[in-house]
Motif scaffolding. Structure first.
Motif, PDB file in Angstrom:
ATOM      1  N   TYR A  38       0.828  -1.222   0.000  1.00  0.00           N
ATOM      2  CA  TYR A  38       0.000   0.000   0.000  1.00  0.00           C
ATOM      3  C   TYR A  38       0.852   1.256   0.000  1.00  0.00           C
ATOM      4  O   TYR A  38       1.842   1.338   0.725  1.00  0.00           O
ATOM      5  CB  TYR A  38      -0.883   0.009   1.252  1.00  0.00           C
ATOM      6  N   ARG A  39       0.444   2.214  -0.818  1.00  0.00           N
ATOM      7  CA  ARG A  39       1.107   3.514  -0.783  1.00  0.00           C
ATOM      8  C   ARG A  39       0.074   4.602  -1.034  1.00  0.00           C
ATOM      9  O   ARG A  39      -0.905   4.373  -1.758  1.00  0.00           O
ATOM     10  CB  ARG A  39       2.203   3.604  -1.850  1.00  0.00           C
ATOM     11  N   ALA A  40       0.302   5.777  -0.457  1.00  0.00           N
ATOM     12  CA  ALA A  40      -0.667   6.863  -0.600  1.00  0.00           C
ATOM     13  C   ALA A  40      -0.549   7.507  -1.984  1.00  0.00           C
ATOM     14  O   ALA A  40      -0.142   8.657  -2.118  1.00  0.00           O
ATOM     15  CB  ALA A  40      -0.464   7.891   0.506  1.00  0.00           C
ATOM     16  N   LEU A  64      11.884  -4.988 -12.248  1.00  0.00           N
ATOM     17  CA  LEU A  64      12.088  -5.183 -10.808  1.00  0.00           C
ATOM     18  C   LEU A  64      13.318  -4.482 -10.272  1.00  0.00           C
ATOM     19  O   LEU A  64      14.174  -4.009 -11.022  1.00  0.00           O
ATOM     20  CB  LEU A  64      12.145  -6.683 -10.473  1.00  0.00           C
ATOM     21  N   GLY A  65      13.366  -4.446  -8.930  1.00  0.00           N
ATOM     22  CA  GLY A  65      14.539  -3.952  -8.232  1.00  0.00           C
ATOM     23  C   GLY A  65      15.224  -5.128  -7.562  1.00  0.00           C
ATOM     24  O   GLY A  65      14.567  -6.091  -7.165  1.00  0.00           O
ATOM     25  N   ALA A  66      16.567  -5.038  -7.451  1.00  0.00           N
ATOM     26  CA  ALA A  66      17.287  -6.175  -6.877  1.00  0.00           C
ATOM     27  C   ALA A  66      18.636  -5.724  -6.341  1.00  0.00           C
ATOM     28  O   ALA A  66      19.039  -4.567  -6.502  1.00  0.00           O
ATOM     29  CB  ALA A  66      17.475  -7.255  -7.938  1.00  0.00           C
ATOM     30  N   GLY A  67      19.324  -6.639  -5.704  1.00  0.00           N
ATOM     31  CA  GLY A  67      20.672  -6.325  -5.229  1.00  0.00           C
ATOM     32  C   GLY A  67      21.166  -7.371  -4.261  1.00  0.00           C
ATOM     33  O   GLY A  67      20.487  -8.357  -3.980  1.00  0.00           O
ATOM     34  N   PHE A  87      15.276  -9.522  -4.387  1.00  0.00           N
ATOM     35  CA  PHE A  87      14.646  -8.765  -5.479  1.00  0.00           C
ATOM     36  C   PHE A  87      13.181  -8.541  -5.140  1.00  0.00           C
ATOM     37  O   PHE A  87      12.601  -9.236  -4.301  1.00  0.00           O
ATOM     38  CB  PHE A  87      14.786  -9.500  -6.825  1.00  0.00           C
ATOM     39  N   GLY A  88      12.620  -7.522  -5.781  1.00  0.00           N
ATOM     40  CA  GLY A  88      11.203  -7.244  -5.567  1.00  0.00           C
ATOM     41  C   GLY A  88      10.596  -6.762  -6.862  1.00  0.00           C
ATOM     42  O   GLY A  88      11.130  -5.857  -7.509  1.00  0.00           O
ATOM     43  N   MET A  89       9.507  -7.421  -7.259  1.00  0.00           N
ATOM     44  CA  MET A  89       8.900  -7.015  -8.534  1.00  0.00           C
ATOM     45  C   MET A  89       7.433  -6.651  -8.344  1.00  0.00           C
ATOM     46  O   MET A  89       6.764  -7.148  -7.444  1.00  0.00           O
ATOM     47  CB  MET A  89       9.045  -8.114  -9.579  1.00  0.00           C
TER      48      MET A  89
HETATM   49  N1  DAH Z   1      11.038  -2.995  -2.117  1.00  0.00           N
HETATM   50  C1  DAH Z   1      11.454  -2.307  -3.311  1.00  0.00           C
HETATM   51  C2  DAH Z   1      10.344  -1.369  -3.784  1.00  0.00           C
HETATM   52  O1  DAH Z   1       9.245  -1.518  -3.349  1.00  0.00           O
HETATM   53  C3  DAH Z   1      11.761  -3.303  -4.401  1.00  0.00           C
HETATM   54  C4  DAH Z   1      13.010  -4.047  -4.112  1.00  0.00           C
HETATM   55  C5  DAH Z   1      14.230  -3.585  -4.557  1.00  0.00           C
HETATM   56  C6  DAH Z   1      12.996  -5.206  -3.373  1.00  0.00           C
HETATM   57  C7  DAH Z   1      15.401  -4.245  -4.321  1.00  0.00           C
HETATM   58  C8  DAH Z   1      14.167  -5.893  -3.116  1.00  0.00           C
HETATM   59  C9  DAH Z   1      15.339  -5.397  -3.599  1.00  0.00           C
HETATM   60  O2  DAH Z   1      14.203  -7.006  -2.418  1.00  0.00           O
HETATM   61  O3  DAH Z   1      16.534  -6.068  -3.337  1.00  0.00           O
HETATM   62  O4  DAH Z   1      10.599  -0.516  -4.568  1.00  0.00           O
END
Ligand code: DAH
Length: 339
Positions: free
Chosen positions: A195-197, A283-286, A308-310
């Protein structure tokens, strides 16, 4: 007395002919043949008759009793028959009529794609975990290395319930919850609502879906991250899909990257969907930040990992060429039945 009996016969005949219900019939039976019934009264009064008259009147009275009895039985038969006919008529079922069509539902496109994503990761040895949507600020931000002044923590961006509780803005807190509970090796994905505003428009909604991924073990490197995500993209979008890592910043990973896929619509040539670039950000990751590992009681000198998060909604929109996010939450059957 004879006249009286004639009268009873006549009256009972008309009355019985006008009976409409079994209840009325029973009332008439009592009226004529009951203990205090009219015929019974006459029979009781026979003592007053002379010896010659008595057998004659007695016989006549018996005839009338038999007559009324017979008439009652016949009327009862007719009434019951009529009732049965009525029921048969009213409860008639036309077995040749076409039946009502049973509408079978189908899965929502988000559920469908989520199932696919789960299957791909389960196939690579991941397990699926879940976390709460109402989350502690600690798990959503602090444990994930967001400093106190990170803009995502602002009231404008995040739905706070109390000072310590909020609707999670990302699925990343499940990383922390998992590392607190499990010891490495860890290989999980965590799908769910976040959730985000945000104002609602074609690409934004205050509620949307993410899928988090986390791998922790000895000797995990960026190469594992790249390999995993590349296999994932190819399984989801097809073998020709390429992936590209761009440097980025997330507080809880170091180094961090944003990952793009070659555009599914134009295979990288450039089109409306990818806005001419040939690439789509998915996605974002690292590599999990040592501070996050430490916060969860995992020694960064021994273990390393990637995360990572997609955004699931975006992946669904790309897969089915849906151009407005709102369609997914409006519950319009014309839309939903297409999947
Ligand atoms: N939580 C981040 C977002 O909502 C997405 C994300 C980026 C998750 C990098 C991760 C990550 O686990 O390593 O924008």
């Amino acid at each position: 007395m004879r006249e009286k009996l004639e009268k009873i016969k006549l009256e009972s005949t008309t009355e019985l002919e006008n009976v409409n219900t079994l209840q009325q019939l029973e009332e008439l039976r009592i009226k004529y043949l009951g203990k205090k019934g009219e015929l019974t009264q006459v029979l009781r009064g026979m003592g007053a008759l002379s010896t010659e008259e008595r057998p004659i009147v007695g016989q006549f009275a018996n005839e009338i009793r038999d007559y009324i009895n017979e008439k009652i039985e016949h009327t009862e038969y007719c009434l019951k028959r009529r009732e049965l006919e009525n029921r048969l008529r009213n409860e008639f079922i036309d077995v040749t009529m076409p039946s009502k069509k049973k509408e079978l539902g189908n899965k929502h496109p988000i559920t469908k794609v989520l199932d696919e994503v789960k299957e791909i990761f389960v196939g690579m040895g991941f397990s699926i975990v879940e976390g709460p949507e109402i989350e502690k600020v600690y798990y959503n931000f602090d444990a994930l290395n967001h400093n106190k002044f990170h803009p995502a923590r602002d009231m404008q961006d995040t739905f706070y319930i109390t000072e310590d509780l909020l609707l999670r803005t990302q699925t990343s807190p499940v990383q922390v919850r998992t590392m607190e509970k499990m010891s490495p090796p860890i290989r999980i994905i965590a799908p769910g609502r976040v959730y985000r505003a945000d104002e609602i428009d074609a690409t934004h909604s205050p509620m949307f879906h993410q899928i988090e991924g986390l791998v922790i073990d000895k000797g995990i490197t960026m190469a594992n991250l790249k390999g995993t995500l590349d296999v994932f993209a190819k399984k989801l979008y097809g073998d020709n899909v390429k992936t590209k890592f761009r440097p980025h910043h997330f507080p809880f990973t170091e180094p961090s990257a944003e990952v793009d896929c070659s555009c599914v619509a134009c295979s990288g040539a450039g089109c409306r969907v990818c806005k001419g670039s040939g690439w789509i950000e998915v996605l974002g990751a690292g590599m999990v930040h040592p501070n996050v590992l430490r916060n969860c009681g995992i020694d960064p000198e021994v273990y390393s990992g990637f995360a990572f998060g997609m955004g699931l909604d975006r992946i669904v929109m790309l897969k089915y060429d849906i151009d407005d996010l709102r369609l997914m939450f409006e519950n319009d059957k014309r839309f939903l039945s297409q999947f």
